[in-house]
Structures are given as C-alpha cells and as structure tokens.
Design a protein around this motif. Structure first.
Motif: not given
Length: 289
Positions: A27-28, A33-34, A95-102, A158-159
């Motif tokens: 993500a960074a 991610g999304v 309220l934010r949902l964050v989902y990255s590839r890790g 996406t992020l």
C-alpha cells in the motif's frame, strides 16, 4: 473531538498514533490495494452493503483475494461503536476500509486489511453549505480505454491516488476548490473523489460508468431514491455545454454528500430554486441501506 480510530479485521482496536504498517507494505510502496470511504451519521455507518459490493469489485479487478464480508462487517461495527463512545454520539465521521496486497517481503502472509475512522473535516461542511468552484481538466484518455486496457483499472477504487491529488493541488493553485475530469473527446468523466450529476427540473443525469469512471455508491443511491419519488433519472454522456445548460451541477460522494458547483471554469453557475430539494434528496438516499 474524538481522535482517529483504527481497527483490524480480527476486531482489535489499535492505538491510531502508534506505528502500524510495515515499511514494505505494498500500500505504501506502490499503492497496490483498494479502499472505500463511508459516512457515519447519527451514530450509524451508511450504505455498508453498497461499499462492500464495490470493495469486492475493485478487489476482483486487481486480483486480490475476495474480501471476507462478514469480517469487514464485524470490524465496521467495532469501529462504529468506538466512534460513538469516543464522540458521545455527536458529529459525523468518515470510515475508511483499506485492503492492500500486503508485504513485499512476505507475499505468503496475505493482504493487509483495516478500518479507520475520523471526524469529517470542516472543508466538507463548507462545501455542502456554500458550494464549490470547479475547473475541468484533461484526464488524458479516451472513453473506450476501459475496455481496451483493463490493466489500467479504470473503475476500480485503488489506493493509487497520486494523480488525483496532483489534480486537486493544481486546481487549488489556480484558485479552484475541485476538479471535473474530461476525456480526450471532451466527455465529462468524474471528479477526483466524486461523481457528477446534472439537474434540470426533476431530471437527473450522470455519465455512464462504462466510459471508465468509478461507479458511485452515492449516485446510485440517489438515483434509486429519486426514481421511487417520481424523478426522471438518466445515465448518458455529458459535455461541458451540458453542464452549463443544466439548472445545477453537483459533485456527490459518500462523505461530502452533495456539493453544488457554483462556478465552472470561472463561469458563475445560475442559482436554482431546487437546490435544497436536491440536497434533501441526497440526505434521504444515504439513509436507505
């Protein structure tokens, strides 16, 4: 005012001021991610199902594992309760949902997933109350690019927001509050963080998602409620001239809700007697789950 809140999908509430992400989280590093951003109003998170639907769609487009909807719902409920307890049930929050590839160094560890909450900014309240000045900017692609180049991820949330933030900074440097993107053919697309709706009488028009824009959860909710209440809703291509000809133009999103375009490329948009009617329609729409 309550501070920010951070919750992971196992229901753990973390110190939002403590280090959390690994330095090599994708993500960074790459914006890989999304995310989704929802509104908390009157102590309740709004339109959860619609946002989870879009999170699933964006994840599928990016090849991420399908989100565990129940785990996300549970984490959202924990975050909602934490916000209510810390704020005394007062005020609105995002309220934010964050989902990255890790992590890049640990691909087998799986995705990174968390929920954040924070108070709605004063900028948002001002945009709702006073409207916004907008400039049109070239997005740099054709309306047929989404089908021709699915790897561009047009229509996924996406992020990778660097271009959107650069567009907003460019607009601010020119004295504008926000942006409406145009395609290379001159078709109206979307805002960096919003959907465009043109209003004339009781007719609402928005550009089609098929031209490569993010399907708006708030726009969809507004159109569904409007249709039930006897408005006419249309999804069709728009040009700058169509925006000028409309009685009013709005940028709608999950947190800002409805921000009226008061000027477009320094052309002062006329006042409409139906502005309050549309804003109230949006308020009703986001309360329907």
């Amino acid at each position: 005012m309550a501070q920010q809140i951070l919750v992971t999908l196992d229901g753990t509430v973390h110190d939002s001021d403590a280090p959390f992400l690994h330095a090599d989280d994708l993500a960074a590093l790459r914006g890989d991610g999304v995310f989704e951003t929802l509104l908390i109003r009157s102590g309740r998170v709004r339109r959860v199902g619609a946002h989870l639907d879009r999170l699933e769609r964006s994840s599928d487009m990016m090849g991420l594992p399908a989100p565990d909807r129940e785990a996300w719902r549970s984490a959202i409920e924990v975050a909602e309760k934490q916000w209510s307890a810390s704020s005394g049930g007062e005020g609105e929050a995002w309220l934010r949902l964050v989902y990255s590839r890790g992590r890049e160094s640990a691909p087998d560890a799986g995705p990174t997933a968390y929920v954040m909450v924070g108070p709605v900014a004063e900028r948002i309240r001002s945009a709702r109350a006073d409207g916004i000045s907008v400039v049109t900017l070239e997005r740099g692609f054709s309306t047929d690019l989404a089908d021709a180049a699915p790897w561009q991820l047009l229509g996924a949330k996406t992020l990778s927001y660097a271009t959107n933030m650069a567009a907003l900074r460019h607009a601010a440097a020119q004295g504008f509050d926000d942006v409406i993107y145009l395609s290379s053919e001159g078709s109206v697309l979307e805002g960096p963080r919003s959907t465009v709706i043109a209003v004339t009488g009781r007719t609402l028009v928005t550009p089609p998602a098929e031209i490569g824009i993010l399907p708006g959860t708030t726009q969809r909710a507004v159109f569904e409620t409007a249709a039930q209440e006897g408005w006419t809703t249309r999804t069709e291509p728009l040009r700058r001239a169509d925006l000028i000809a409309a009685e009013s133009v709005w940028l709608v999103s999950s947190v800002a809700l409805a921000a009226r375009v008061t000027s477009l490329n320094r052309y002062v948009m006329p006042e409409s007697t139906k502005n309050d009617e549309f804003a109230q329609l949006v308020d009703r729409a986001i309360c329907v789950d």
